[in-house]
Design a protein around this motif. Sequence first.
Motif, short mmCIF file in Angstrom:
data_model
loop_
_atom_site.label_atom_id
_atom_site.label_comp_id
_atom_site.label_asym_id
_atom_site.label_seq_id
_atom_site.Cartn_x
_atom_site.Cartn_y
_atom_site.Cartn_z
N GLY A 41 -7.26 -6.54 0.32
CA GLY A 41 -6.87 -6.71 -1.08
C GLY A 41 -5.86 -7.81 -1.28
N GLN A 67 -3.59 -6.79 -9.91
CA GLN A 67 -4.22 -7.75 -10.81
C GLN A 67 -4.01 -7.38 -12.27
N ALA A 81 -7.54 -11.00 -2.35
CA ALA A 81 -7.95 -11.02 -3.76
C ALA A 81 -6.77 -11.27 -4.68
N VAL A 82 -5.62 -10.66 -4.36
CA VAL A 82 -4.44 -10.86 -5.20
C VAL A 82 -3.93 -12.29 -5.10
N ARG A 93 0.81 -1.22 0.00
CA ARG A 93 0.00 0.00 0.00
C ARG A 93 0.84 1.26 0.00
N ASP A 114 -2.40 -1.06 -5.01
CA ASP A 114 -3.70 -1.57 -4.61
C ASP A 114 -3.98 -2.86 -5.37
N ALA A 115 -5.06 -3.54 -5.01
CA ALA A 115 -5.36 -4.85 -5.60
C ALA A 115 -5.65 -4.75 -7.08
N ALA A 116 -6.34 -3.70 -7.52
CA ALA A 116 -6.66 -3.56 -8.94
C ALA A 116 -5.39 -3.41 -9.76
N ASP A 134 -8.17 -2.43 -1.66
CA ASP A 134 -8.90 -3.05 -2.78
C ASP A 134 -10.09 -2.16 -3.12
N ASP A 192 -11.97 -2.01 -5.61
CA ASP A 192 -13.08 -2.67 -6.31
C ASP A 192 -13.65 -3.83 -5.52
N GLY A 193 -13.16 -4.07 -4.32
CA GLY A 193 -13.58 -5.24 -3.56
C GLY A 193 -15.04 -5.16 -3.15
#
Length: 803
Positions: free
Chosen positions: A77, A48, A80-81, A11, A43-45, A68, A70-71
């Motif tokens: 996040g 990804q 998700a990753v 982050r 961040d997660a987006a 995240d 978009d979570g």
Amino acid sequence: MTDSGILVAVREHPGDGGAGAQQLVRVREAIEARGFHVRWAVDAADAQAVLRTEAGLTAALVAWELPDPDGADGGPGGAAVLRSIGRRYHGLPVFLVMSDDGVQELPLWVSESVVGYVWPLEDTPGFIGGRITAAARAYRENVLPPFFRALRHFDDAHEYSWHTPAHSGGVALLKSPAGRAFHDYFGERLLRSDLSISVEELGSLFEHTGPIGAAERNAARVFGADLTYFVLHGDSTCNRVVGHFSVTRDEIALVDRNCHKSVLHSLVISGARPVYLIPTRNGYGLAGPLPPAELAADSIAARVAAHPLSAQALSPRPQYAVFTNSTYDGLCYDASAAARAFAASTPRLHFDEAWFAYARFHPLYAGRYGMSVDEDTFPGPDRPTVFATQSTHKLLAALSQSAMVHVRSAPRAPVAHDRFNEALMMHGTTSPLYPMIASLDVATAMMDGPQGRCLLDEAVTEAVRFRQEMVRLRRRIEEAGDRPPWFFGVWQPDTVTDPGSGARLPFEEAPADLLRTEPACWHLEPGAAWHGFPGLTDGYCMLDPVKVTLTCPGIDATGGTAAWGIPARVLTAYLATRGIVVEKTDTYTTLVLFSMGITKGKWGTLLDALMDFKALFDEDAPLDRVLPALTAAHPRRYAGQTLRGLCQDMHDHLRSAHLVTLLETAFRELPEPVAPPQRCYQRLIRGGTHRVALRDAPGQVAAAMVTVTPPGIPVLMPGECVGGADGPLLRYLSALESFDRRFPGFHSETHGVTLDPDTGDYLIECLLPAADERTGPAGEHQAVPPARASRPEESTSRDGTAS
């Protein structure tokens, strides 16, 4: 791998002034000092996006508390990753960045997803960077499949070459201007990897030893086979190998009439007596599957008994059957159901899967491919031995001509490796191109584990998006009401059933995830008008979503015709001017393939071209603006014509000639067999044949195969009688001949037909009547020259290939 990267998903921004951010920057510097590049995500987006675009990642450093944006569930996040990495990579080393002592608070699955934990401020940056890069190097080495790894190690040894090929790693090419240009274009690495079979440490393609043998065994594991063999001359050679091994002279082979010409070549080589099975056809002229009734034991027995050549066969029982799965247009069988049906008639079953090498790696195709027929899906002594031949390069990432044969042996007709290898050696080369072998090895590795599912899932997803967008575009134009209606379509169901609710949904409104994962959405339901094939049963056949058939107005799947239409040859001629080359063009349909290389930008370009064609058609644009090369090449024929005028002229001609109906009849009412294919080949080589125009062909016997593209399926086989002047075959070929004369520049691609350079007549190769032959001193047939001898330079036919 020179482009190896490591994902750092945290982050902190690199420019942040905090102690943690500065320590992570120093970790990055330590990683880069060891020869890796770093992709930083905050961040997660962002992380990804890196995972989707950076296939060269060799490790990842992921913060559990990664934001995240978009979570949907509000979770960390990092979770998700980690899930994205698990879906896309097999064994990628992942280190989890921790900010506190909360390891015990992590879900249990996390410990199975990571190889270690990192507290950035508790170790030196050099130590942390060293841990990560050591794991990355191990992964980078292990990710290489057996043969490609050995080839790279051999290349790294920089040894002198004292063997063939004579270019000696490209050195000889540097001694010539043309050679230097070749060397510069393809590069030294390709030439250094073009080696002789004398390089013992790389193994043998025919002895199946060393890294080559290891690569084939690895491919057998990945593709679900007992045995796998690499073949370097395409699926055409695979088909010849399997046919040559499975059936011998004067034995009966059951052959899907929707077969590639290489299947015929195997019959010529083996001397088998083919009994053809007839697939269904629809109103578009597309070939469907063999209907279940055609595969029933009593139906096959009756067909064999009625066959004129079966009386001279060694046995009335077929020894081998071959059929196409999936078809060119994407129709795939329930493999176990097909195997059970064929098993009552033959001990050996060959799935020609030239266009279907990816089927094992996505659940949408479960049970639809040859190697799925195993002890679990078909237990008991009746299970046949199954062969699957695949053109690996067609829709997987291998070099052209790279192919595989997969074998699943059964006790009923066991395959001994040594004996099968004899057939393989007859058709293979002793001078293989090692980069081709490496490409088969790498194509296998790409499908191994979750990455194979992920790659195919992307292809299916893009195909579904395109299909739905085509239907939505029609609705949007209708709702706008400011222009003529949209007239292109996609060959697919109009509605699908949601298995959860049982609701029937319009195709364009169905959730994309449903279409991407539910095979029933793609089943050819019995009697459904959209596909137009008769005689099917529930679940027997499925449409492959990545093979997208675009439909043009003028005819429908049931054969109904309209007063106006747009023949597909005009559309594809226009698409070619836009740099879009389609896979296949039929009378009113054209096929495009959504392979792993398709992107939204690529199919968006196709959609844009279709919309531009429609605008040109609506305004009735001059043809010299739409197809300038065509009008320049044939000014007298097309001068002053418009796009809409050409389409109507061609549509009227096709309707009056009943071309689609003639095609269906020619493929359904097969010519009478007179002689086995091998006998015809002997006559062809020894001068016992002549070329005749269609008007002189009634009653003659074909000496060579005639294959019309489209649809790319043999319409006449060697040894078959051409039939009468009013018979289905000659009426169909005559209609094609008439079309070619009427519309220059849109000619039919017909293999086995040559053109008379003076008249444009179709000429086909036929057996000379016995009275026109004499026997030479060695007992060979010597041909008396026909009244009009053909010259080699007259031939304008093209020999198509399957690889």
